[in-house]
Design an enzyme around this catalytic site. Sequence first.
Site, PDB file in Angstrom:
ATOM      1  N   ARG A   1       0.834  -1.208   0.000  1.00 11.13           N
ATOM      2  CA  ARG A   1       0.000   0.000   0.000  1.00 11.13           C
ATOM      3  C   ARG A   1       0.863   1.251   0.000  1.00 11.13           C
ATOM      4  O   ARG A   1       1.879   1.291   0.690  1.00 11.13           O
ATOM      5  CB  ARG A   1      -0.819   0.067   1.290  1.00 11.13           C
ATOM      6  CG  ARG A   1      -1.994  -0.843   1.299  1.00 11.13           C
ATOM      7  CD  ARG A   1      -3.141  -0.192   0.633  1.00 11.13           C
ATOM      8  NE  ARG A   1      -4.283  -1.096   0.652  1.00 11.13           N
ATOM      9  CZ  ARG A   1      -5.496  -0.739   0.283  1.00 11.13           C
ATOM     10  NH1 ARG A   1      -5.724   0.490  -0.128  1.00 11.13           N
ATOM     11  NH2 ARG A   1      -6.479  -1.593   0.305  1.00 11.13           N
TER      12      ARG A   1
ATOM     13  N   HIS B   1       6.878  -7.219   8.747  1.00  7.49           N
ATOM     14  CA  HIS B   1       6.116  -6.626   9.854  1.00  7.49           C
ATOM     15  C   HIS B   1       5.305  -7.653  10.628  1.00  7.49           C
ATOM     16  O   HIS B   1       4.816  -7.357  11.711  1.00  7.49           O
ATOM     17  CB  HIS B   1       5.197  -5.522   9.325  1.00  7.49           C
ATOM     18  CG  HIS B   1       5.969  -4.319   8.863  1.00  7.49           C
ATOM     19  ND1 HIS B   1       6.093  -3.175   9.611  1.00  7.49           N
ATOM     20  CD2 HIS B   1       6.697  -4.115   7.736  1.00  7.49           C
ATOM     21  CE1 HIS B   1       6.848  -2.302   8.965  1.00  7.49           C
ATOM     22  NE2 HIS B   1       7.225  -2.853   7.820  1.00  7.49           N
TER      23      HIS B   1
ATOM     24  N   ARG C   1      -7.498  -3.421  14.211  1.00 14.64           N
ATOM     25  CA  ARG C   1      -8.172  -3.744  12.959  1.00 14.64           C
ATOM     26  C   ARG C   1      -9.070  -4.943  13.238  1.00 14.64           C
ATOM     27  O   ARG C   1      -8.770  -5.770  14.113  1.00 14.64           O
ATOM     28  CB  ARG C   1      -7.137  -4.085  11.874  1.00 14.64           C
ATOM     29  CG  ARG C   1      -6.417  -2.864  11.349  1.00 14.64           C
ATOM     30  CD  ARG C   1      -5.511  -3.179  10.166  1.00 14.64           C
ATOM     31  NE  ARG C   1      -4.532  -4.190  10.460  1.00 14.64           N
ATOM     32  CZ  ARG C   1      -4.604  -5.466  10.073  1.00 14.64           C
ATOM     33  NH1 ARG C   1      -5.627  -5.864   9.332  1.00 14.64           N
ATOM     34  NH2 ARG C   1      -3.669  -6.317  10.378  1.00 14.64           N
TER      35      ARG C   1
ATOM     36  N   ASP D   1       0.990 -11.382  16.945  1.00 12.33           N
ATOM     37  CA  ASP D   1       1.161 -10.074  16.313  1.00 12.33           C
ATOM     38  C   ASP D   1       2.647  -9.840  16.103  1.00 12.33           C
ATOM     39  O   ASP D   1       3.462 -10.222  16.958  1.00 12.33           O
ATOM     40  CB  ASP D   1       0.593  -8.980  17.234  1.00 12.33           C
ATOM     41  CG  ASP D   1      -0.119  -7.880  16.453  1.00 12.33           C
ATOM     42  OD1 ASP D   1       0.256  -7.657  15.289  1.00 12.33           O
ATOM     43  OD2 ASP D   1      -1.039  -7.255  17.019  1.00 12.33           O
TER      44      ASP D   1
ATOM     45  N   ASP E   1      26.587 -22.637  -9.446  1.00 12.98           N
ATOM     46  CA  ASP E   1      25.848 -21.963  -8.372  1.00 12.98           C
ATOM     47  C   ASP E   1      26.598 -21.839  -7.063  1.00 12.98           C
ATOM     48  O   ASP E   1      26.200 -21.067  -6.209  1.00 12.98           O
ATOM     49  CB  ASP E   1      24.547 -22.722  -8.080  1.00 12.98           C
ATOM     50  CG  ASP E   1      24.822 -24.003  -7.337  1.00 12.98           C
ATOM     51  OD1 ASP E   1      25.521 -24.870  -7.887  1.00 12.98           O
ATOM     52  OD2 ASP E   1      24.366 -24.117  -6.180  1.00 12.98           O
TER      53      ASP E   1
HETATM   54  P1  ADQ Z   1      -1.300  -3.892  12.166  1.00 13.57           P
HETATM   55  O1  ADQ Z   1      -1.727  -5.313  12.136  1.00 13.57           O
HETATM   56  O2  ADQ Z   1      -2.108  -2.943  11.379  1.00 13.57           O
HETATM   57  O3  ADQ Z   1       0.228  -3.718  11.752  1.00 13.57           O
HETATM   58  P2  ADQ Z   1      -0.767  -2.408  14.737  1.00 13.57           P
HETATM   59  O4  ADQ Z   1       0.688  -2.490  14.927  1.00 13.57           O
HETATM   60  O5  ADQ Z   1      -1.523  -2.505  15.986  1.00 13.57           O
HETATM   61  O6  ADQ Z   1      -1.332  -3.523  13.762  1.00 13.57           O
HETATM   62  O7  ADQ Z   1      -1.095  -1.037  14.046  1.00 13.57           O
HETATM   63  C1  ADQ Z   1      -2.406  -0.572  13.881  1.00 13.57           C
HETATM   64  C2  ADQ Z   1      -2.405   0.945  13.638  1.00 13.57           C
HETATM   65  O8  ADQ Z   1      -3.711   1.318  13.210  1.00 13.57           O
HETATM   66  C3  ADQ Z   1      -2.099   1.728  14.892  1.00 13.57           C
HETATM   67  O9  ADQ Z   1      -1.259   2.805  14.596  1.00 13.57           O
HETATM   68  C4  ADQ Z   1      -3.476   2.216  15.378  1.00 13.57           C
HETATM   69  O10 ADQ Z   1      -3.458   3.467  16.007  1.00 13.57           O
HETATM   70  C5  ADQ Z   1      -4.253   2.296  14.088  1.00 13.57           C
HETATM   71  N1  ADQ Z   1      -5.683   1.969  14.332  1.00 13.57           N
HETATM   72  C6  ADQ Z   1      -6.186   0.808  14.735  1.00 13.57           C
HETATM   73  N2  ADQ Z   1      -7.515   0.892  14.882  1.00 13.57           N
HETATM   74  C7  ADQ Z   1      -7.854   2.141  14.545  1.00 13.57           C
HETATM   75  C8  ADQ Z   1      -9.081   2.862  14.451  1.00 13.57           C
HETATM   76  N3  ADQ Z   1     -10.268   2.307  14.726  1.00 13.57           N
HETATM   77  N4  ADQ Z   1      -9.042   4.132  14.035  1.00 13.57           N
HETATM   78  C9  ADQ Z   1      -7.854   4.712  13.734  1.00 13.57           C
HETATM   79  N5  ADQ Z   1      -6.691   4.104  13.802  1.00 13.57           N
HETATM   80  C10 ADQ Z   1      -6.676   2.831  14.186  1.00 13.57           C
HETATM   81  C11 ADQ Z   1       1.250  -4.584  11.229  1.00 13.57           C
HETATM   82  C12 ADQ Z   1       1.566  -5.796  12.083  1.00 13.57           C
HETATM   83  C13 ADQ Z   1       1.883  -5.355  13.484  1.00 13.57           C
HETATM   84  C14 ADQ Z   1       3.027  -4.349  13.483  1.00 13.57           C
HETATM   85  C15 ADQ Z   1       2.775  -3.243  12.483  1.00 13.57           C
HETATM   86  C16 ADQ Z   1       3.989  -2.344  12.310  1.00 13.57           C
HETATM   87  O11 ADQ Z   1       0.465  -6.698  12.088  1.00 13.57           O
HETATM   88  O12 ADQ Z   1       2.229  -6.461  14.299  1.00 13.57           O
HETATM   89  O13 ADQ Z   1       3.146  -3.772  14.771  1.00 13.57           O
HETATM   90  O14 ADQ Z   1       2.427  -3.758  11.205  1.00 13.57           O
HETATM   91  O15 ADQ Z   1       5.092  -3.094  11.931  1.00 13.57           O
END
Ligand code: ADQ
Length: 739
Positions: free
Chosen positions: A11, A164, A272, A371, A674
């Site tokens: 993205r 990630h 999420r 996570d 190789d």
């Molecule tokens: P994600 O699975 O997306 O990331 P996370 O690290 O928690 O998980 O990040 C979520 C982000 O979205 C946070 O910055 C949070 O503030 C924002 N967010 C969540 N819900 C929201 C809402 N309702 N409204 C607005 N903002 C919201 C992936 C990996 C993670 C890893 C990150 C970074 O799955 O384990 O920590 O990448 O590497």
Amino acid sequence: MQSRVLLVSNRLPVTLTNGEGGLQVHPSSGGLATALASVHDAGDSLWFGWPGLVEGVPEAEVARALVPHRAVPIHITPAEVKAYYDGYCNGVLWPLSHYLLEKVRFDDVDDWPAYHAVNERFADAVASHWRPGDLIWVHDYHLTLLPSMLRYRCPGARIGFFLHVPFPGPEVFRILPRRNEVLRGMIGADVVGFHTAGFAYSFAYACSQLLGLELSGDVLSDSGRPVRVASFPIGIDADAFATRAATPEVRTRVEALRADSQGRKLLLSVDRFDYTKGHVRRILAFERMLKLRPELKDQLHIIQLVVPTREQVGAYADYRAEVNELVGRINGAFGSPTRTLLHLLHRAVEPDELSALYVAADVMLVTPLRDGMNLVAKEYVASRVDDDGVLVLSEFAGAATELHEALQINPYDLDAFAWAIMRAIEMPPYEQRLRMSGLRKTVHSAPVAQWAKSFLDALEQSPTETATSPSVALEQAMAIVMNAPRLLLVLDYDGTLVDFAPSPRTATPDKALLELLRRLSARAGTSVHVVSGRSRDSLEAFLGELDLGLHAEHGLWSRFERRAEWRSRRPLPPSWLDPVRSSMARVVQRTDGALLEEKSGALAFHYRATEPQLARRRLEELRAVLAADPQAGEFEVLEGSRVLEVRLRGVNKGAVLPEILASAPGATVVPLGDDRADEALFAALPPGAVGVHVGTGQSAARYRVSGVGAARALLKRIVDSGPSTPSMTSLAAPPTIGR
Ligand code: ADQ
């Protein structure tokens, strides 16, 4: 940090939509977008990624809209969104990385080709913008194939890859049918980063186990090319969260939220709406707690904020339905007609509103099943400027390795989970302060900018590759090769013409390979030689019926024509191997999966099927035994891909080359190999030779191709460019091989 950075992620940091008001630009949500924004905002960078589905808008217009964001769009068709994004990324790699095997869709035949094709498209786009000196930083599980693809396209590029999500334990990763392709893709990078040392270790282990790469410290050797594997735990912009938490706007919202809670404690979660985030077990834990302590229902206000995600992926719809049903059950059992106990708020919120929730929450529950890191946990901590509040954190979030003062729980252990929530609700202020001040110190000590800097510093310090050539240059060389009046092909066998097998005996040539070699050797003006570490017997058995020159044991033995006698290049000292053989046999006997291959002038300890840690211990032992051997002066010890070979001193592929060259004077020489043994051959080549390294390893060869499949494809082009010969079987490589 001077270099320009090319950031690459699925993205872009902004998503485009085509609505009534025309093309609209919105910030993308999620952890990755948040994390990389700081790198992109701070410096000289370009960001490559998918801008979202913007059907009906000309590509040039999309590109123009992204220019102010220094973003380059990579377009993905709706069919690819289904197969690549919903399918392979989020239907296979995502659940596998999070250990949710029952959710993995293994058998969808379109998914992998689409994943491969989209990675290729990213590679072409990045390569077309890359300039020498740029750093390339590829992100996440959507683009695991990209590092290797870029290594062929961008000579000498420094390429970093960061995952990630968790890298699963090797036994779980091994389930993935395309595991080797994924690993080979990732090790095309110079630095491969993870959130925790555990993930880095699992990856290195998988590379040892499945690809036969050696690990020394935190560096894997890809045929001599160092690939650093390390943890770089991501942080957040803690100062920004702390500052926002104290603004009057946020404080006003906090007051409103507190008024809403009417003196009850606010329990919050923010994630999420993804099945890895553990909503179901969290709600079950609430239920368990309320059954144990029913009076708590009047003292609590629970908000679960969920941001919509991957709405087209089937497993998510089922999950949402399950969560909604559970929420209904809890509210039915413990709420009242006038009061809802558990609110499920299904939307993305603005930064101020998010901060207000973090500040208002007495207890924050971050309880994913797995996570990579989890930024929400850190954001909550950074927002607690008064040092109060309690974080309940799953031990399966990467963040648990840093946030020691959180109340850590195993979300699968419902009783302990329920007790932890009760403990959090009732935690005395002094304990809250003690814990939260420690957590805050941790979160402030490693901001996200430092994460990016330490990764990019590591990448900048990685040794530059010297001899890589882009496929464009190989194309020019191929034109010369295909038109040469005389050709001399000098081919390695294992890892070049066939993929490695657990035992050297089973790496037999398939029909397609035999036909390819037959046609090559029948091509006008073409001589073909196979130079291998294998024994005479093995080469005879595999390739003896073909019109090839065969050279066994790295050129100790040669047979220039079919049915000719094998000749040794030098006399073998009598029984020189006997004492070494017994030492090696003793080690093999104690090493599961290892085997001893005996040749006339060498002994090889193969450990491809041995558990990597055991193999490492035994190798250390073996090296010590061999170094102490009284005959050590007679032999050399060479280590290749999961093999340690003791060989007569001075025997190598370079030494046999002059004789092969003399058999085809004036020919254009095309060697393919190789591994490290082939480097002696590349080093001895005459000027004008077209040396081709197979794989992403370190090599003195001027050109490279990606793997066995690509090496065969190259040979097939040579066959097809010559006078045609009748074909009995298809020349396509077997389906398990290469790209
Ligand atoms: P994600 O699975 O997306 O990331 P996370 O690290 O928690 O998980 O990040 C979520 C982000 O979205 C946070 O910055 C949070 O503030 C924002 N967010 C969540 N819900 C929201 C809402 N309702 N409204 C607005 N903002 C919201 C992936 C990996 C993670 C890893 C990150 C970074 O799955 O384990 O920590 O990448 O590497």
